[in-house]
Design a protein around this motif. Structure first.
Motif, PDB file in Angstrom:
ATOM      1  N   PRO A  63       0.282  30.079  12.180  1.00 15.73           N
ATOM      2  CA  PRO A  63      -0.309  29.010  11.356  1.00 15.73           C
ATOM      3  C   PRO A  63       0.555  27.761  11.222  1.00 15.73           C
ATOM      4  O   PRO A  63       0.039  26.664  11.129  1.00 15.73           O
ATOM      5  CB  PRO A  63      -0.512  29.684   9.991  1.00 15.73           C
ATOM      6  CG  PRO A  63      -0.556  31.142  10.274  1.00 15.73           C
ATOM      7  CD  PRO A  63       0.309  31.365  11.477  1.00 15.73           C
ATOM      8  N   GLY A  64       1.853  27.892  11.205  1.00 16.54           N
ATOM      9  CA  GLY A  64       2.715  26.725  11.012  1.00 16.54           C
ATOM     10  C   GLY A  64       2.873  25.861  12.247  1.00 16.54           C
ATOM     11  O   GLY A  64       3.406  24.751  12.177  1.00 16.54           O
ATOM     12  N   HIS A  90     -13.507  27.717  17.041  1.00 13.20           N
ATOM     13  CA  HIS A  90     -12.222  28.378  16.871  1.00 13.20           C
ATOM     14  C   HIS A  90     -12.486  29.773  16.303  1.00 13.20           C
ATOM     15  O   HIS A  90     -13.398  29.967  15.491  1.00 13.20           O
ATOM     16  CB  HIS A  90     -11.312  27.574  15.941  1.00 13.20           C
ATOM     17  CG  HIS A  90     -10.813  26.296  16.574  1.00 13.20           C
ATOM     18  ND1 HIS A  90     -10.263  25.268  15.869  1.00 13.20           N
ATOM     19  CD2 HIS A  90     -10.792  25.910  17.885  1.00 13.20           C
ATOM     20  CE1 HIS A  90      -9.919  24.303  16.702  1.00 13.20           C
ATOM     21  NE2 HIS A  90     -10.234  24.661  17.937  1.00 13.20           N
ATOM     22  N   THR A  91     -11.712  30.737  16.771  1.00 13.41           N
ATOM     23  CA  THR A  91     -11.881  32.111  16.289  1.00 13.41           C
ATOM     24  C   THR A  91     -11.702  32.166  14.776  1.00 13.41           C
ATOM     25  O   THR A  91     -12.466  32.831  14.075  1.00 13.41           O
ATOM     26  CB  THR A  91     -10.854  33.048  16.979  1.00 13.41           C
ATOM     27  OG1 THR A  91     -10.897  32.806  18.383  1.00 13.41           O
ATOM     28  CG2 THR A  91     -11.155  34.496  16.698  1.00 13.41           C
ATOM     29  N   VAL A  92     -10.679  31.468  14.291  1.00 13.37           N
ATOM     30  CA  VAL A  92     -10.536  31.253  12.848  1.00 13.37           C
ATOM     31  C   VAL A  92     -11.351  29.996  12.548  1.00 13.37           C
ATOM     32  O   VAL A  92     -10.914  28.870  12.778  1.00 13.37           O
ATOM     33  CB  VAL A  92      -9.060  31.078  12.443  1.00 13.37           C
ATOM     34  CG1 VAL A  92      -8.939  30.816  10.946  1.00 13.37           C
ATOM     35  CG2 VAL A  92      -8.254  32.310  12.845  1.00 13.37           C
ATOM     36  N   TYR A 152      -4.180  21.247  17.526  1.00  9.93           N
ATOM     37  CA  TYR A 152      -4.896  22.162  16.635  1.00  9.93           C
ATOM     38  C   TYR A 152      -3.947  23.257  16.135  1.00  9.93           C
ATOM     39  O   TYR A 152      -2.915  23.519  16.757  1.00  9.93           O
ATOM     40  CB  TYR A 152      -6.133  22.738  17.326  1.00  9.93           C
ATOM     41  CG  TYR A 152      -5.852  23.579  18.557  1.00  9.93           C
ATOM     42  CD1 TYR A 152      -5.688  22.996  19.803  1.00  9.93           C
ATOM     43  CD2 TYR A 152      -5.749  24.964  18.464  1.00  9.93           C
ATOM     44  CE1 TYR A 152      -5.437  23.762  20.927  1.00  9.93           C
ATOM     45  CE2 TYR A 152      -5.499  25.745  19.585  1.00  9.93           C
ATOM     46  CZ  TYR A 152      -5.343  25.128  20.809  1.00  9.93           C
ATOM     47  OH  TYR A 152      -5.082  25.894  21.922  1.00  9.93           O
ATOM     48  N   PRO A 153      -4.314  23.904  15.025  1.00  7.81           N
ATOM     49  CA  PRO A 153      -3.412  24.887  14.421  1.00  7.81           C
ATOM     50  C   PRO A 153      -3.122  26.077  15.335  1.00  7.81           C
ATOM     51  O   PRO A 153      -4.006  26.537  16.073  1.00  7.81           O
ATOM     52  CB  PRO A 153      -4.174  25.351  13.170  1.00  7.81           C
ATOM     53  CG  PRO A 153      -5.145  24.261  12.881  1.00  7.81           C
ATOM     54  CD  PRO A 153      -5.523  23.696  14.211  1.00  7.81           C
ATOM     55  N   GLY A 154      -1.898  26.560  15.244  1.00  4.82           N
ATOM     56  CA  GLY A 154      -1.451  27.622  16.125  1.00  4.82           C
ATOM     57  C   GLY A 154      -2.227  28.920  16.017  1.00  4.82           C
ATOM     58  O   GLY A 154      -2.290  29.700  16.961  1.00  4.82           O
TER      59      GLY A 154
END
Ligand SMILES: [Fe+2]
Length: 191
Positions: A63-64, A90-92, A152-154
């Motif tokens: 996330p970071g 996105h999967t999340v 995009y977020p990790g």
């Protein structure tokens, strides 16, 4: 890499001067995504053309982190429909993405599971914020490459399967020499 880094995006191609991974997607990867299946099969039989490329940097999928890279969609059409990326949620689902257009012209076509849709024009210098929950696909409506930087977020992940199954609600097609956004008559059906 354990120290901050830079990379150069040099005109005119904007291919980063360093990267960890180079993805190449040809027509084969897009089977079932173009409305004109006869045109698709004819093109594929002639040549499994390169449609788009992605240059990525390897960072932990946490996330970071912010995953980033360069997307290049080449110009062309399958039938009347412009070359485009596979597109994905996105999967999340509650994760977002920023795009910055470096070169070319096109659209980011987007939609939510709830039925909203949007199409944002991409031109050099345009930045785009894709909100959480919005699936996104780049479409090249120009004569040259469409090049974007993405971040995009990790932990976002890629869900390609939903789009492979149901497609996007809107297609970008050429009508009278100009791009037009039209309903996808096959949306929701098994592609
Ligand atoms: Fe994404």
């Amino acid at each position: 890499m354990d120290t901050p880094y830079t990379f150069d995006l040099n005109n005119p191609d904007f291919i980063p001067d360093r990267y960890d991974n180079h993805i190449r997607r040809t027509l084969t990867a897009m089977r079932g995504q173009y409305l004109d299946t006869a045109a698709f099969e004819a093109m594929l039989a002639a040549d499994d053309q390169l449609l788009y490329e992605v240059y990525e940097f390897h960072r932990p999928h946490e996330p970071g982190e912010l995953l980033h890279g360069i997307s290049i969609v080449h110009p062309g059409k399958v039938g009347d429909e412009y070359f485009m990326t596979k597109g994905h949620f996105h999967t999340v689902l509650d994760t977002s993405e920023v795009y910055y257009c470096l070169k070319g012209e096109g659209y980011m076509v987007m939609e939510t599971p709830e039925g909203d849709w949007a199409a944002a024009e991409l031109r050099p210098g345009k930045a785009l914020y894709v909100l959480p929950r919005w699936a996104h696909r780049s479409v090249n409506t120009g004569a040259g490459d469409l090049v974007t930087l993405f971040v995009y977020p990790g932990n976002a992940g890629h869900d390609y399967g939903t789009i492979e199954q149901q497609g996007f609600r809107k297609l970008v097609v050429e009508r009278d020499g100009r791009p037009e956004i039209v309903d996808n008559p096959r949306w929701g059906s098994k592609q």
